[in-house]
Enzyme design. Structure first.
Site, mmCIF file in Angstrom:
data_model
loop_
_atom_site.group_PDB
_atom_site.id
_atom_site.type_symbol
_atom_site.label_atom_id
_atom_site.label_comp_id
_atom_site.label_asym_id
_atom_site.label_seq_id
_atom_site.Cartn_x
_atom_site.Cartn_y
_atom_site.Cartn_z
ATOM 1 N N ASN A 10 -0.113 -7.358 1.756
ATOM 2 C CA ASN A 10 -0.524 -8.684 2.225
ATOM 3 C C ASN A 10 -1.730 -9.104 1.387
ATOM 4 O O ASN A 10 -2.819 -8.576 1.580
ATOM 5 C CB ASN A 10 -0.894 -8.607 3.713
ATOM 6 C CG ASN A 10 -1.506 -9.901 4.215
ATOM 7 O OD1 ASN A 10 -1.402 -10.941 3.568
ATOM 8 N ND2 ASN A 10 -2.141 -9.838 5.384
ATOM 9 N N TRP A 11 -1.485 -10.032 0.476
ATOM 10 C CA TRP A 11 -2.576 -10.432 -0.430
ATOM 11 C C TRP A 11 -3.547 -11.415 0.202
ATOM 12 O O TRP A 11 -4.557 -11.760 -0.396
ATOM 13 C CB TRP A 11 -1.982 -11.023 -1.727
ATOM 14 C CG TRP A 11 -1.612 -9.973 -2.729
ATOM 15 C CD1 TRP A 11 -1.338 -8.659 -2.482
ATOM 16 C CD2 TRP A 11 -1.494 -10.141 -4.143
ATOM 17 N NE1 TRP A 11 -1.050 -8.001 -3.654
ATOM 18 C CE2 TRP A 11 -1.136 -8.895 -4.688
ATOM 19 C CE3 TRP A 11 -1.639 -11.226 -5.013
ATOM 20 C CZ2 TRP A 11 -0.924 -8.703 -6.062
ATOM 21 C CZ3 TRP A 11 -1.428 -11.049 -6.372
ATOM 22 C CH2 TRP A 11 -1.083 -9.791 -6.884
ATOM 23 N N LYS A 12 -3.229 -11.900 1.407
ATOM 24 C CA LYS A 12 -4.109 -12.867 2.090
ATOM 25 C C LYS A 12 -4.446 -14.013 1.122
ATOM 26 O O LYS A 12 -3.595 -14.414 0.348
ATOM 27 C CB LYS A 12 -5.366 -12.169 2.611
ATOM 28 C CG LYS A 12 -5.032 -10.915 3.404
ATOM 29 C CD LYS A 12 -6.209 -10.357 4.135
ATOM 30 C CE LYS A 12 -5.827 -9.035 4.756
ATOM 31 N NZ LYS A 12 -6.789 -8.568 5.753
ATOM 32 N N HIS A 92 -0.112 -12.493 12.168
ATOM 33 C CA HIS A 92 -1.233 -11.662 11.707
ATOM 34 C C HIS A 92 -2.472 -11.995 12.547
ATOM 35 O O HIS A 92 -2.697 -13.154 12.909
ATOM 36 C CB HIS A 92 -1.499 -11.926 10.224
ATOM 37 C CG HIS A 92 -2.420 -10.913 9.616
ATOM 38 N ND1 HIS A 92 -3.780 -10.948 9.800
ATOM 39 C CD2 HIS A 92 -2.168 -9.819 8.853
ATOM 40 C CE1 HIS A 92 -4.329 -9.924 9.167
ATOM 41 N NE2 HIS A 92 -3.363 -9.218 8.581
ATOM 42 N N GLU A 94 -5.443 -12.377 11.778
ATOM 43 C CA GLU A 94 -6.345 -13.380 11.200
ATOM 44 C C GLU A 94 -5.850 -14.786 11.516
ATOM 45 O O GLU A 94 -6.647 -15.722 11.618
ATOM 46 C CB GLU A 94 -6.473 -13.151 9.685
ATOM 47 C CG GLU A 94 -7.329 -11.919 9.401
ATOM 48 C CD GLU A 94 -7.122 -11.276 8.056
ATOM 49 O OE1 GLU A 94 -6.471 -11.870 7.171
ATOM 50 O OE2 GLU A 94 -7.598 -10.133 7.888
ATOM 51 N N GLU A 163 -1.335 -3.358 14.005
ATOM 52 C CA GLU A 163 -2.572 -3.474 13.225
ATOM 53 C C GLU A 163 -3.767 -3.615 14.166
ATOM 54 O O GLU A 163 -4.081 -4.732 14.615
ATOM 55 C CB GLU A 163 -2.511 -4.709 12.324
ATOM 56 C CG GLU A 163 -1.393 -4.659 11.298
ATOM 57 C CD GLU A 163 -1.745 -5.490 10.080
ATOM 58 O OE1 GLU A 163 -1.737 -4.940 8.978
ATOM 59 O OE2 GLU A 163 -2.067 -6.678 10.232
ATOM 60 N N GLY A 169 -9.504 -4.042 7.144
ATOM 61 C CA GLY A 169 -10.544 -4.295 6.153
ATOM 62 C C GLY A 169 -11.876 -3.611 6.441
ATOM 63 O O GLY A 169 -12.891 -3.934 5.831
ATOM 64 N N SER A 208 -6.612 -0.601 6.929
ATOM 65 C CA SER A 208 -7.335 0.319 6.041
ATOM 66 C C SER A 208 -6.469 1.464 5.530
ATOM 67 O O SER A 208 -6.954 2.586 5.359
ATOM 68 C CB SER A 208 -8.602 0.849 6.730
ATOM 69 O OG SER A 208 -9.496 -0.213 6.996
ATOM 70 N N GLY A 229 -3.421 -4.440 3.214
ATOM 71 C CA GLY A 229 -4.173 -5.586 2.717
ATOM 72 C C GLY A 229 -4.868 -5.270 1.403
ATOM 73 O O GLY A 229 -4.265 -5.310 0.329
ATOM 74 N N GLY A 230 -6.141 -4.896 1.485
ATOM 75 C CA GLY A 230 -6.972 -4.712 0.287
ATOM 76 C C GLY A 230 -6.360 -3.813 -0.771
ATOM 77 O O GLY A 230 -6.457 -4.104 -1.971
HETATM 78 C C1 PEP Z 1 -3.932 -6.535 6.755
HETATM 79 O O1 PEP Z 1 -4.596 -7.520 6.509
HETATM 80 O O2 PEP Z 1 -2.806 -6.677 7.226
HETATM 81 C C2 PEP Z 1 -4.529 -5.225 6.492
HETATM 82 C C3 PEP Z 1 -3.963 -4.181 7.015
HETATM 83 O O3 PEP Z 1 -5.662 -5.191 5.710
HETATM 84 P P1 PEP Z 1 -6.391 -3.869 5.128
HETATM 85 O O4 PEP Z 1 -5.319 -2.964 4.595
HETATM 86 O O5 PEP Z 1 -7.284 -4.402 4.067
HETATM 87 O O6 PEP Z 1 -7.118 -3.249 6.276
#
Ligand code: PEP
Length: 250
Positions: A10-12, A92, A94, A163, A169, A208, A229-230
């Site tokens: 997920n590049w957000k 999600h 966010e 999640e 993050g 994470s 994500g990251g």
């Molecule tokens: C996400 O945004 O779905 C996520 C899991 O982010 P991260 O891996 O950066 O915690």
């Protein structure tokens, strides 16, 4: 029951044309993977990413529930599909938090995505306050029940991502026992909702995930992959996670 693992990035709100080289590198690495791999990109990159990485699964990060209409700034499932997307994330945290999306809206988005032929990853997860209060299982189970599409005609095209909001993050990850307990509870809710087909729905863990913890997480029963994500932004970080999923696949 054996389910092929899915690792979705997920590049957000990250990524412009210069980052297409990473998409290509990830798609090349994914060719030999023993797991399904996808990248959910900003809408502006989808069509170019599809051209840069033919045959690789590119997705969106959200979709509007309506087919079309007066919804400024929104993207429909048909539009994503027309751009070449094969999947979309819905619900999600966010979006639930920053855009006030309710379970009812998330359910409608999931149904719209599936109806348009997209694979759907539906996200659920608890806050740290809920976890501290010992109410994570009941809260996330209720969130899932209320967000699930009414039916699924092809279970592998529908995935749930657990999640924990406090893990996204932050570098914090729940214990292996807590992940196992939550995924088992969510499997039970999926069986309640869809009968035997609930066993074919993949339940991803997100929050994470990195190369250093992926193998342990993929070793947990009912963890069928990850939403990342990251660590999905660079091939050098993401492909080792894909590799761990490949080794952990049945
Ligand atoms: C996400 O945004 O779905 C996520 C899991 O982010 P991260 O891996 O950066 O915690």
């Amino acid at each position: 029951m054996s389910r092929r693992k899915l690792v979705a990035g997920n590049w957000k709100m990250h990524g412009t044309s210069v980052d297409l080289a990473e998409v290509t590198a990830i798609s090349i690495g994914a060719k030999t993977a023993g797991a399904d791999v996808a990248l959910c990109l900003p809408a502006t990159l989808i069509e170019r990413a599809v051209r840069s990485a033919p045959g690789f699964a590119i997705g969106g990060q959200d979709v509007h529930a309506a087919e079309k209409g007066a919804h400024t700034g929104c993207v429909s499932a048909a539009m994503l599909s027309d751009a070449g997307a094969k999947l979309t994330i819905v619900g999600h945290s966010e979006r639930r938090e920053a855009h006030g999306e309710t379970d009812t809206e998330v359910k409608a988005k999931a149904e719209a995505g599936l109806a348009a032929g997209l694979d759907v990853i539906l996200c659920v997860g608890e806050t740290d306050a809920i976890r501290e209060a010992g109410r994570a299982i009941e809260t996330v189970s209720a969130q899932l029940d209320a967000s699930l599409p009414g039916s699924i005609s092809n279970a592998p095209s529908f995935s749930v991502a657990y999640e924990p909001i406090w893990a996204i993050g932050t570098g914090k990850v729940p214990s292996i026992e807590d992940i196992a307990e939550m995924h088992a509870a969510l499997r039970g809710r999926l069986r309640n909702a869809f009968g035997n087909a609930g066993d074919s729905v993949r339940i991803l863990y997100g929050g994470s995930v990195k190369a250093s913890n992926a193998a342990d997480i993929f070793g947990v029963s009912d963890v069928d992959g990850a939403l990342v994500g990251g660590a999905s932004l660079k091939a050098a970080d993401f492909l080792p996670i894909v590799e761990a999923a490949s080794l952990g696949s049945n």
